[in-house]
Scaffold this motif. Structure first.
Motif, PDB file in Angstrom:
ATOM      1  N   ASN A 130       0.858  -1.306   0.058  1.00  0.00           N
ATOM      2  CA  ASN A 130       0.052   0.065  -0.286  1.00  0.00           C
ATOM      3  C   ASN A 130       0.799   1.315   0.228  1.00  0.00           C
ATOM      4  N   SER A 131       1.101   1.864  -1.146  1.00  0.00           N
ATOM      5  CA  SER A 131       1.867   3.091  -1.116  1.00  0.00           C
ATOM      6  C   SER A 131       1.150   4.325  -1.539  1.00  0.00           C
ATOM      7  N   ALA A 132       1.721   5.484  -1.459  1.00  0.00           N
ATOM      8  CA  ALA A 132       1.198   6.813  -1.807  1.00  0.00           C
ATOM      9  C   ALA A 132       2.067   7.424  -2.794  1.00  0.00           C
ATOM     10  N   GLU A 163       7.289   7.939  -4.327  1.00  0.00           N
ATOM     11  CA  GLU A 163       6.243   6.766  -3.822  1.00  0.00           C
ATOM     12  C   GLU A 163       6.823   6.495  -2.448  1.00  0.00           C
ATOM     13  N   ARG A 216       2.020   4.042   2.469  1.00  0.00           N
ATOM     14  CA  ARG A 216       0.613   4.755   2.883  1.00  0.00           C
ATOM     15  C   ARG A 216       0.727   5.214   4.392  1.00  0.00           C
ATOM     16  N   LYS A 240       8.733  -3.165  -2.284  1.00  0.00           N
ATOM     17  CA  LYS A 240       7.354  -3.894  -2.645  1.00  0.00           C
ATOM     18  C   LYS A 240       7.487  -5.362  -3.101  1.00  0.00           C
ATOM     19  N   SER A 297      -2.290  -5.014  -3.965  1.00  0.00           N
ATOM     20  CA  SER A 297      -1.869  -3.685  -3.522  1.00  0.00           C
ATOM     21  C   SER A 297      -2.659  -2.651  -3.493  1.00  0.00           C
ATOM     22  N   ASN A 298      -2.499  -1.536  -2.733  1.00  0.00           N
ATOM     23  CA  ASN A 298      -3.362  -0.396  -2.592  1.00  0.00           C
ATOM     24  C   ASN A 298      -4.852  -0.919  -2.301  1.00  0.00           C
ATOM     25  N   THR A 329      -6.460  -0.270  -0.081  1.00  0.00           N
ATOM     26  CA  THR A 329      -7.065   0.798   0.695  1.00  0.00           C
ATOM     27  C   THR A 329      -8.248   1.683  -0.190  1.00  0.00           C
ATOM     28  N   ASP A 330      -8.131   1.376  -1.563  1.00  0.00           N
ATOM     29  CA  ASP A 330      -8.888   1.709  -2.595  1.00  0.00           C
ATOM     30  C   ASP A 330     -10.296   1.210  -2.029  1.00  0.00           C
ATOM     31  N   HIS A 348      -6.283   5.057  -8.503  1.00  0.00           N
ATOM     32  CA  HIS A 348      -6.445   4.618  -7.312  1.00  0.00           C
ATOM     33  C   HIS A 348      -7.159   5.929  -6.318  1.00  0.00           C
TER      34      HIS A 348
END
Length: 497
Positions: free
Chosen positions: A52-54, A61, A64, A87, A268-269, A271-272, A435
């Protein structure tokens, strides 16, 4: 007359007895508590392993969790807050990101050898933050007692020893064995490392605090280290997860829309999906290995760090047939990032960027192909849904370029006029690299209506919800951590400002 030099920033490191002990949460809460009192505090995680990244304001990058901690500190996320991000793309390999940019894909042994160079990047970022802020709050990774990783460690005590900073050690009492975790961790540290531990924090306590007192007294007498506080179990606290999918009941009374999300090995991610998970009318079900995709109104294929391998897993689970059956009966399907790539005719990885070089057939639901290439797209995006008057915003983090006729009917129109993603002719399928597709209230309502929810109820904006939870966390820290410890942080942070 010489200009007085600003005092060097104070650095405190939060380490945990285990993964998910509460390191990220404690750092976020302390950031918010200090920032609300005028301290220029900044979060920092030397090395993070997370899918999970931002995307940061400087176009890089980071993990998160560090983006959430930046929000807690009232700052925009920056790559110096997490200089090394790993990752995982397989059980033994990971994409290595340094200062926000992809360096290489490495096997675990190769990365271990690279750590001496990675440390230089970590110290460079720490020095910049220490020069710009009053207090640096550092989050460790995993546990400092992982003695097999002690050599060349840059994530826990290895970093603390180099910068000569104190450590608070946090443990999760909800797991059980909290005293064994704390004492056992100390026993496995070297004498110099053990001397760095200046306090214990016990996390996620529920029950009568009086019943815990004899254990706390014993712990302090046994170790000579004070217990700085016992944080309560904060029910309903929602902060974007660093990596793991939280186990929680999926049934929701009053839910009117069913959403199923296949959990891929390299998801991945995820959190979407938070905005849907928190929606009062939506029942979201994570579908794990060996489980059948249940009847649903909407299936979401999430992002993936290894799209071809995850697509093979999807097929091995029998989920492809379930998706096709879902569409035959009028269900809706959304593909996000790697999930979008799976919807095309084929996936090509000629350079072996995510595994063995080669190609894999896609699900064939969109007339497009995707080819992986070394460059990674990292961008913040704003636009509107192509089929509704609804603003949307989010970010792109992906490797690969998709091309084909399906893109002529986009999912989104980006600010500046660019088309993004694809929609099927029958209106059942939507794919996008964006995302955060569901995070904006107007877009979420339009997408839920498209998926079959007749009258979507208003839900709190995710950022507003996060703000409220960060304030709640800071209030718990104020109430339950030792006043002397908090006052000491406050004094040191103001002295370094």
């Amino acid at each position: 007359m010489d200009t007085p030099r600003r005092a060097a920033a104070y650095t405190l490191m939060i380490q945990g007895t285990t993964s998910d002990a509460g390191k990220s949460t404690l750092v976020a809460g302390l950031c918010r508590w200090l920032a609300r009192r005028g301290v220029r505090v900044v979060p920092f995680k030397p090395q993070n392993m997370a899918l999970n990244s931002a995307v940061t304001a400087d176009g890089g990058e980071i993990g998160r969790a560090q983006a959430v901690q930046a929000q807690a500190a009232l700052l925009a996320p920056h790559t110096d807050m997490n200089p090394v991000l790993l990752k995982p793309s397989s059980d033994t390999g990971a994409q290595v990101i340094v200062h926000g940019r992809v360096l290489a894909d490495m096997e675990a042994c190769d990365y271990h050898a690279y750590k001496t160079r990675a440390l230089a990047a970590v110290l460079e970022s720490h020095a910049r933050l220490a020069a710009a802020y009053g207090l640096v709050l550092v989050e460790g990774a995993g546990s400092p007692a992982e003695i097999n990783l002690r050599d060349r460690d840059i994530a826990n005590m290895g970093f603390a020893e180099v910068v000569d900073c104190p450590v608070w050690l946090i443990a999760d009492i909800d797991r059980g064995g909290v005293f064994a975790h704390l004492v056992g961790t100390l026993e496995l540290l070297s004498p110099s490392e053990r001397a760095r531990v200046k306090g214990f924090v016990i996390n996620r306590f529920r029950g009568d605090p009086g019943l815990l007192t004899p254990g706390l007294d014993w712990l302090e007498a046994r170790t000579g280290i004070p217990v700085l506080g016992v944080l309560p179990y904060l029910h309903g606290l929602h902060l974007a997860a660093e990596d793991a999918i939280a186990a929680e009941p999926c049934a929701k009374p009053g839910a009117q829309l069913r959403v199923a999300v296949p959990v891929l090995p390299r998801i991945s991610n995820h959190t979407d999906l938070d905005a849907l998970r928190l929606h009062p009318q939506v029942e979201l079900r994570w579908v794990g290995p060996g489980e059948a995709i249940p009847p649903a109104d909407l299936i979401v294929l999430p992002g993936s760090k290894n799209v071809r391998a995850d697509l093979a897993h999807l097929r091995a689970q029998g989920w492809e047939a379930a998706i096709r059956r879902h569409l035959r009966y009028g269900g809706r399907l959304v593909g996000l990032c790697g999930g979008f790539q799976m919807l095309g005719r084929a996936l090509h990885d000629p350079l072996g960027l995510e595994g063995p070089a080669g190609s894999s057939p896609g699900l064939g639901l969109f007339d497009l192909d995707t080819t992986l290439a070394p460059g990674k797209c990292l961008a913040l995006r704003h636009g509107r849904l192509a089929f509704a008057d609804a603003a949307v915003e989010g970010y792109e983090i992906h490797m690969g370029v998709s091309r084909g006729p399906a893109l002529a009917q986009p999912a989104l129109w980006l600010d500046g006029g660019g088309a993004e993603g694809a929609r099927s002719d029958d209106g059942q399928i939507l794919g996008t690299y964006l995302h955060g597709l569901f995070d904006t209230a107007a877009a979420r309502d339009a997408l839920l209506a498209w998926a079959g929810l007749a009258a979507p109820a208003a839900t709190p904006d995710l950022r507003s919800r996060c703000e409220a939870d960060l304030d709640r966390l800071a209030a718990a820290i104020d109430a339950h951590l030792a006043p002397a410890a908090l006052a000491g942080l406050l004094d040191r942070g103001r002295a370094g400002a």
